[in-house]
Design an enzyme around this catalytic site. Structure first.
Site, PDB file in Angstrom:
ATOM      1  N   GLN A 131       0.839  -1.206   0.000  1.00 50.94           N
ATOM      2  CA  GLN A 131       0.000   0.000   0.000  1.00 50.94           C
ATOM      3  C   GLN A 131       0.876   1.259   0.000  1.00 50.94           C
ATOM      4  O   GLN A 131       0.573   2.249  -0.670  1.00 50.94           O
ATOM      5  CB  GLN A 131      -0.933  -0.011   1.218  1.00 50.94           C
ATOM      6  CG  GLN A 131      -1.999   1.084   1.183  1.00 50.94           C
ATOM      7  CD  GLN A 131      -3.003   0.875   0.059  1.00 50.94           C
ATOM      8  OE1 GLN A 131      -3.241  -0.243  -0.378  1.00 50.94           O
ATOM      9  NE2 GLN A 131      -3.588   1.978  -0.421  1.00 50.94           N
ATOM     10  N   ALA A 152      -5.796   5.049  -0.243  1.00 50.72           N
ATOM     11  CA  ALA A 152      -5.585   5.164   1.197  1.00 50.72           C
ATOM     12  C   ALA A 152      -4.101   5.151   1.534  1.00 50.72           C
ATOM     13  O   ALA A 152      -3.304   4.480   0.861  1.00 50.72           O
ATOM     14  CB  ALA A 152      -6.293   4.033   1.926  1.00 50.72           C
ATOM     15  N   SER A 157      -5.789   1.494   4.854  1.00 48.37           N
ATOM     16  CA  SER A 157      -6.513   0.851   3.754  1.00 48.37           C
ATOM     17  C   SER A 157      -7.310  -0.357   4.226  1.00 48.37           C
ATOM     18  O   SER A 157      -6.802  -1.202   4.969  1.00 48.37           O
ATOM     19  CB  SER A 157      -5.538   0.391   2.669  1.00 48.37           C
ATOM     20  OG  SER A 157      -6.221  -0.360   1.688  1.00 48.37           O
ATOM     21  N   ASP A 166     -11.701  -5.439  -4.705  1.00 48.31           N
ATOM     22  CA  ASP A 166     -12.054  -4.651  -5.884  1.00 48.31           C
ATOM     23  C   ASP A 166     -12.422  -5.635  -6.985  1.00 48.31           C
ATOM     24  O   ASP A 166     -11.655  -6.555  -7.275  1.00 48.31           O
ATOM     25  CB  ASP A 166     -10.869  -3.790  -6.351  1.00 48.31           C
ATOM     26  CG  ASP A 166     -10.472  -2.747  -5.330  1.00 48.31           C
ATOM     27  OD1 ASP A 166     -11.320  -2.347  -4.511  1.00 48.31           O
ATOM     28  OD2 ASP A 166      -9.293  -2.322  -5.352  1.00 48.31           O
ATOM     29  N   GLU A 214     -16.829   4.373  -5.177  1.00 45.15           N
ATOM     30  CA  GLU A 214     -16.071   3.237  -5.713  1.00 45.15           C
ATOM     31  C   GLU A 214     -17.009   2.049  -5.859  1.00 45.15           C
ATOM     32  O   GLU A 214     -17.041   1.177  -4.988  1.00 45.15           O
ATOM     33  CB  GLU A 214     -14.891   2.885  -4.795  1.00 45.15           C
ATOM     34  CG  GLU A 214     -13.799   3.936  -4.754  1.00 45.15           C
ATOM     35  CD  GLU A 214     -12.508   3.406  -4.121  1.00 45.15           C
ATOM     36  OE1 GLU A 214     -12.472   2.224  -3.718  1.00 45.15           O
ATOM     37  OE2 GLU A 214     -11.539   4.178  -4.044  1.00 45.15           O
ATOM     38  N   HIS A 217     -15.536  -1.467  -5.145  1.00 42.90           N
ATOM     39  CA  HIS A 217     -14.896  -1.823  -3.864  1.00 42.90           C
ATOM     40  C   HIS A 217     -15.945  -2.341  -2.868  1.00 42.90           C
ATOM     41  O   HIS A 217     -16.785  -1.586  -2.390  1.00 42.90           O
ATOM     42  CB  HIS A 217     -14.166  -0.598  -3.293  1.00 42.90           C
ATOM     43  CG  HIS A 217     -13.490  -0.830  -1.968  1.00 42.90           C
ATOM     44  ND1 HIS A 217     -12.108  -0.853  -1.804  1.00 42.90           N
ATOM     45  CD2 HIS A 217     -13.990  -1.043  -0.732  1.00 42.90           C
ATOM     46  CE1 HIS A 217     -11.808  -1.056  -0.540  1.00 42.90           C
ATOM     47  NE2 HIS A 217     -12.944  -1.180   0.145  1.00 42.90           N
TER      48      HIS A 217
HETATM   49 ZN    ZN Z   1     -10.522  -1.192  -3.128  1.00 44.88          ZN
END
Ligand code: ZN
Length: 251
Positions: A131, A152, A157, A166, A214, A217
């Site tokens: 990340q 993030a 995250s 995702d 999103e 997500h």
């Molecule tokens: Zn995501």
């Protein structure tokens, strides 16, 4: 007799009316609860109870953990102990997921496929270091202010919990808002809750969640919480658990 009774009766009614006019509000307030509780006892079905403390929202290994810009994972480099690879699901980067999410995604992808809707995993678990690399790359490309709206910071995250996924459908809306209009996006929106997933960053909640819409997500929270959020119409974890809005980082 009648001529004497009538004036008394009228006087009584007038007095009662005057009393009601003067004390109308107070008497309505004191009498109403009695009426409604009596009605409830007689006719209403019991209100379903939902225990909002059944799982921790602070423990990063909890299926209800709330991670956002004001709630870093603790420890910040948290790594789930129960990572598992989903079986039978196309997985772009072969990311594992935390155990309950790994099993749930197998079910949701199979159920969608059974209805002719194809979808696969882009991203699942991403560790702190990965990340950090992604975030730094986006900051270098778009600047920190822009990067903070869609990526993030490490330790913040949901992907670091192993509970976020995702999705994509091999169409033209890869990590794009138009995914919401695809067959996969619509199917997920309509069916995810049954499998314990919620769309974590719904449209119009950026000032609450800190992230733009999103539609790809999804976050595993378990079927009970997903159903309760659907029942109550509360679509962010922040609002459901009464947490402060998290539009930006503290620093
Ligand atoms: Zn995501």
């Amino acid at each position: 007799m009648r001529t004497q009774k009538n004036p008394l009766w009228i006087t009584a009614v007038l007095s009662a009316a005057t009393l009601l006019t003067v004390t109308g509000c107070a008497s309505a307030e004191t009498s109403q609860p009695k009426t409604s509780s009596a009605t409830k006892t007689a006719t209403a079905t019991p209100t379903p109870t939902f225990d909002k403390t059944a799982h921790s929202i602070d423990d990063p290994s909890s299926i209800w953990v709330v991670s956002n810009k004001l709630r870093p994972l603790n420890p910040i480099d948290f790594r789930p102990a129960n990572l598992s690879m989903p079986v039978g699901v196309e997985n772009e980067f072969n990311h594992p997921l935390s155990e309950p999410a790994a099993r749930a995604v197998e079910q949701i992808v199979a159920a969608a496929a059974a209805e002719g809707v194809s979808m696969h995993i882009i991203s699942g678990f991403r560790d702190y270091g990965l990340q950090q690399g992604l975030y730094n790359k986006y900051v270098a490309r778009d600047g920190q202010t822009a990067a903070d709206t869609y990526s993030a910071r490490p330790g913040h995250s949901e992907h670091q919990t192993g509970l976020a996924i995702d999705f994509d459908d091999h169409g033209n809306c890869y990590l794009n808002a138009c995914f919401a209009e695809t067959a996969a996006g619509k199917w997920l929106s309509a069916n995810a809750a049954k499998f314990g997933f919620i769309n974590r960053y719904p449209a119009g909640t950026e000032s609450i969640t800190g992230f733009q819409f999103e539609p790809w997500h999804y976050r595993y929270v378990g079927p009970e919480l997903a159903a309760e959020m659907q029942r109550t119409g509360v679509n962010t974890l922040e609002q459901f658990f009464g947490l402060p809005n998290a539009p930006t980082y503290a620093n």
